[in-house]
Design an enzyme around this catalytic site. Structure first.
Site, PDB file in Angstrom:
ATOM      1  CG  ASP A  56      35.339  35.768  38.113  1.00  0.00           C
ATOM      2  OD1 ASP A  56      36.039  34.968  37.460  1.00  0.00           O
ATOM      3  OD2 ASP A  56      34.223  35.481  38.565  1.00  0.00           O
ATOM      4  CB  ALA A  57      39.738  40.514  40.739  1.00  0.00           C
TER       5      ALA A  57
END
Lengths: 293, 293, 293, 293
Positions: free
Chosen positions: A237-238
C-alpha cells in the site's frame, strides 16, 4: 475536471508523446520543431517541471499527424536523435491502439462491473483480456460480458505456484488491475509489471494501510471514508498514488454501511485511474505521480 | 486543483504571456523559439484550441527571464513582429506588478472581508485601491484595513450621477469587483471596464437570475445552492462565467439559512475568480471563459 | 447539511436537552411526556442508538418553553427524577446563553480570523474571552477585535510553568480552542477541559499524525489534503473526531501550496466543529462523536 | 450522509411510520405512547416542522415490533383513532415489503444499468417489474437481467395510444421511474402515479429546463454540470426535487464531454432518489420534499 473526450470523432492519426528530461531552456522549442517538421498539429500539451532549476521536465503532447501509422518509424527515429541531445526518456503511443487489461478480482463485483460498463460505454478505451480470481463467484459476470475467466485458487501454501499459474494465464497484457483482489502479490509479480499494475485500496491512504480498513476507519470514528488507486510496488500500500476520493459518513454508519458507501467510491476511483493510465496521462515520478488529466 | 503558488519565492523576472490566434501547426514552435532566443525558461505552459481545424488557439506561458523589466520593450517588439505573421492577439504581464482593485459593496461584508484577508495573507497578489458603497455600513471595515472608502449614495433618480461620481472616485484601476453591490450597473459602466469587471451572483447561474435568488431557490425546493462569479456585460447576469460552486442544503433550510450558508460559498467563489483574473489566468472566449487554473 | 439557523428570530425560551441512557422501549415517550407536562413545544429532535438491543440511546431535543429561565429549576428537578428511573445522563442548556471561548494560537491567523468573523456575523453564537499565544504576532488581530491577548512564551524548559500560567490567565471558560497552537498540551491540561478542548490538526487523521503533516502529505504524493477537528485527549492526535474535510491538489502542488490551500480547509473545519460544540450538537461516545448536525 | 443500512441483518418486524399533522405540543408523546403500548422499539426517528407555530409537523419512525405482520391490523386501528384526534395523515410500511418498479428508458443504458446493479447488490431493496421503452436498444440489457421488456414505439401521432398501452403493460407497480425516457408524459400519466413517478433531468434544475440541457449548459459556459431527480407533475421539469448533484467541468469540455461526465452524475442522483423513495424517506410538502436521509 474533464479531460478531452475519449469518444472524440477520431482516433486514427492521433498520437501521444510523453517526454521526460532534465529541465533546460529550449526543450519545448526543440520538440515542437520536430512536430512542425512532420506537419503534426499539436492539439493538447501539458507540461510540468519538478523544479525549474535543475529539475526534471515532463511533457505530454497529443497531436494529429496524417498517416501516423506509416510515418511512425520515421518519427521515432527523429525523436531518438533528439533524445540523445537532450537526455530524454520518451514514449509514443497511438490513440487508435486499444490496450489490454487483466483484471484480478476476488468475490465482490462492483469494481469489475464498473470497468466492464465503461469499456462498453466507450469511456474506457481498452479491452479486458481476462478476469482472474481465486474464487468462482464472478465467473458469471465475466461470462456475461464475454471475457475469459481463469479460476486460480490461492492458499497460503500454494501462493507462489498460484501466482505463477496466474501470470502464465494472463500472458502479455498492457496493464494488470487488482480490482479488490484481496491478496498481497509478490515482489516478483510487481516487478513483472512495473508501473503497469494498479490496485484499489479501500481507504484514504496512508490512513488504514493493510487489511480491513473500513473496520479501522469505524474504530477511529472518521467522518469521511476514502479510496485510493495506486501503482503497486513491493511495499504494501505504499506505491505512487494515482487518484483518491472520499465520501461523507456520520455517526450512524456501521462498518457495513461504510463498506456499502465505499464501494461506490472505490469503483469511481479505480475506473478513473485506469482510464488515465490507458490514455497515457500518468507519469511516475519517484514516490508520486504526475497526472495530466 | 492547485495552481502554482502565488507565494513562490520570487516574482521578479517572472513574465506571463497570453496569446490568441487562429490555430495552425507551428505556432508553439514559433513562440517557444522567441522564448529560447531571449534565454527565457518556460516554467508553465497551458494551451487550448476551440477547434483544431480552423479554431482559435490560446496559450498562456509563465517564464523566467533574467532582467525582464529591462528587456521587456525588446521582447514586446519581437512579439509584435510574430503577431503580425500569425495574426496573434497577445498580452504580456510581469508577475511583480500588483494590480489595483476597486471593490463595490453594499451592506454585507463577507466578500470584502475575504478579499482583504487574502490580500494580507499573500494569496491574492493585488492591492485594494478603494472601497465604494451606497451605504456607510462597511466604512469601518475599509478603515480598519487602511483602504480609502467612498460613500456614493444611489437613489433611482440619481443613479446616473451616482455612477459617474463613483467612476470619478475610482479613477484608473486594473479591476472592478462588485462584491455584493446589489445595484445594476449601466451599460456604460460595463463598457468602461471590458473584461475587467467581475460580479458575484448569489445563485448557480443561469438559475435564479435577478433579485432575491435565495428566496427563489427556497421556493423551488433545490437541494444545492450556488454562487457564480462572472464578468459583467450589459445583459443582467449573462456575462461569461469564471467560477461556480455549490453547497448542500436540506429541507430544514429556511431562506435565511440559505443566505447564511451561501455567504461562505460566495466569498470563496469570488475570491477564486479575482485571484485567477489577477494572475492572468482567465481568457474570455465569446460567452465562455478559458481558465488556465 | 444546514442545521437550523443560529440566527433564528429568537433564542429566549429555547432550550436544548441532551440525554443518554441504556436503550429500552419507552424512553422517548417518557421524555416527551415531561415536555408535554411543561407545555414545551419540541422544535427539533434527533436520536441515535449505538445498538437497539442493549446499546446506548442518545437524544437531543430543542424546545420552546415560555418562561424557560424561570422554570428551569422545576424542569431540572423533574428530569432528575426521570434520570433516576432510566439511568440517564443529561444536560440542559439555554440557547440564549453565549458560551465563552479561549483561543490558543501561535503565528498563523487564518483560524482565529475565521472565528472572529463568524462570531461577528452571528454564525457562531459565542464570545471569545481571550486569545493566548506563545508569540506576539497575533496581538494586533486580537486587539483590533477588542479581545484580551495574553502572551505566554513557551520553551522546552518552561513548558509546565507556561501552561500553568496560561490556565490561570484563561480562568473559567466554556471551551478552549487550539487554533493552530503548534504546542502539545499536557495530560493535565486535557483533563482540565474534558470534552471541552478542541484542536484543528492539519491533516486527514489518522494519516499524518504529529508535526509537519503537509510535508508528509507531499512526500507521500497524496491527491487530497485534509484537516481534522477533534477533542484533545492525552494521546497525540487521537481524540474523538468532530469534523473532517479535504481539498484536491495535483502534482503541481508544492508543500507551500498545500499549506496555503490547507488554511482554507482548516478554518472551515475548525469553525464548523466549534459551532456544533457551542450549539450542543456533539456528544462523545467512546472514541467517536455523535454529531446531530 | 449515510442512512442506516438497507443491508441490515433483518427486515422482518421492522416497520416505518410516516405521520403528518398540524404542529402542536404533545404529538410526539402521543405517538411514542402508542409505540410503547405495542412494545415497539423505536430505532430511528426524524422529524420536521414547517413552522413551529401553526405549521405542519412531519415524523418518520423506524421501529422493531415482534410479530409486526400479525399485529399490523391492530396497530393500524390504533393509529386511525389517534389520527382522528390529531388530524394526522399517516402511512405504515413494512421494511420486508419489496416495492415493484417500472423503469421507462429510451436508448441510453447508464441509469438502467445502475438500478439493476443496486438491486442485485442489495443496496436498493426493490424489484424491477418491467422495463418499457420506445426503442429496442435496451432489450438485451433487460433480458440479461431477467426483467420483462416491453417495446412501445411512440410517434407524435400515436403518443396517446402508446401511453395507454404502456400503462396497461405496466399494470400495478409501486413506483414508475423515468430513467432517461426522453418523452414528455401526459398529465393523465402523472396523475395515475401521484408522488410515485420519478424522473431524472440532466441539468441542475431550474437551470436548463426542457430538451438538450447539455447543449444549453455548454452555450452558457457553466463550470459545473448537474442532474436533478424529481417527482413528475404535469408542468414540465417543475415537480418537487428529491436530489441534485453536480460535477466540475472546464473550458475543454465539449457538449459530448458534458454528456459523458453527466451520465455518472445522473445515475448516482436517480439511484439515490429511488432508494430514498423506496425506503419511505421522502415526503412531498407542496413544491418541496422533505428527505429524512
Amino acid at each position: 475536471m474533464v479531460a478531452p473526450g475519449p469518444n472524440g470523432p477520431r482516433f486514427t492519426d492521433v498520437g501521444r508523446l510523453v517526454v521526460r528530461c532534465p529541465d533546460r531552456p529550449g526543450i519545448v522549442h526543440a520538440l515542437s520543431g520536430v512536430m512542425t517538421e512532420f506537419g503534426a498539429n499539436i492539439t493538447d500539451s501539458q507540461q510540468h517541471s519538478s523544479d525549474p532549476s535543475g529539475g526534471i521536465f515532463t511533457l505530454r503532447l497529443e497531436f494529429v499527424l496524417a498517416g501516423l501509422a506509416g510515418r511512425r518509424a520515421e518519427l521515432e527515429k527523429r525523436l531518438t536523435v533528439l533524445a540523445g541531445e537532450w537526455r530524454m526518456v520518451w514514449r509514443l503511443t497511438e490513440a487508435s491502439h486499444r490496450p489490454t487489461l487483466a483484471v484480478f478480482v476476488s468475490r465482490t463485483d462492483h469494481v469489475l462491473q464498473e470497468l466492464i460498463y465503461r469499456v462498453r460505454a466507450g469511456d474506457l478505451r481498452a479491452d479486458i483480456a481476462c478476469v482472474v480470481s481465486n474464487h468462482r463467484d464472478l465467473e458469471p459476470v465475466a461470462q456475461a460480458a464475454g471475457i475469459p475467466f481463469h479460476h486460480v485458487p490461492v492458499t497460503p501454501e500454494t501462493k507462489g505456484e498460484a501466482e505463477a499459474r496466474a501470470l502464465e494465464l494472463v500472458g502479455e497484457v498492457d496493464l494488470v488491475v487488482l480490482a479488490r483482489y484481496m491478496q498481497i502479490v509478490s515482489a516478483d509479480f510487481c516487478n513483472r509489471f512495473p508501473e503497469r499494475l494498479i490496485n484499489i485500496h479501500h481507504s484514504f491512504l496512508p490512513a488504514f494501510v493493510g487489511a480491513n480498513p473500513y473496520q479501522a476507519a469505524h474504530d477511529r470514528g472518521v467522518k469521511l471514508i476514502g479510496a485510493t488507486a495506486h501503482y503497486v510496488t513491493p511495499e504494501l500500500d505504499a506505491g505512487p498514488i494515482i487518484e483518491q476520493e472520499v465520501a461523507r459518513v456520520d455517526h450512524r454508519a456501521t462498518v457495513e454501511d461504510m463498506r456499502r458507501v465505499g464501494r461506490y467510491v472505490e469503483r469511481q476511483v479505480l475506473a478513473q485511474a485506469v482510464t488515465w493510465h490507458v490514455e497515457d496521462r500518468v507519469i511516475v515520478e519517484g514516490p508520486r505521480t504526475i497526472v495530466f488529466a
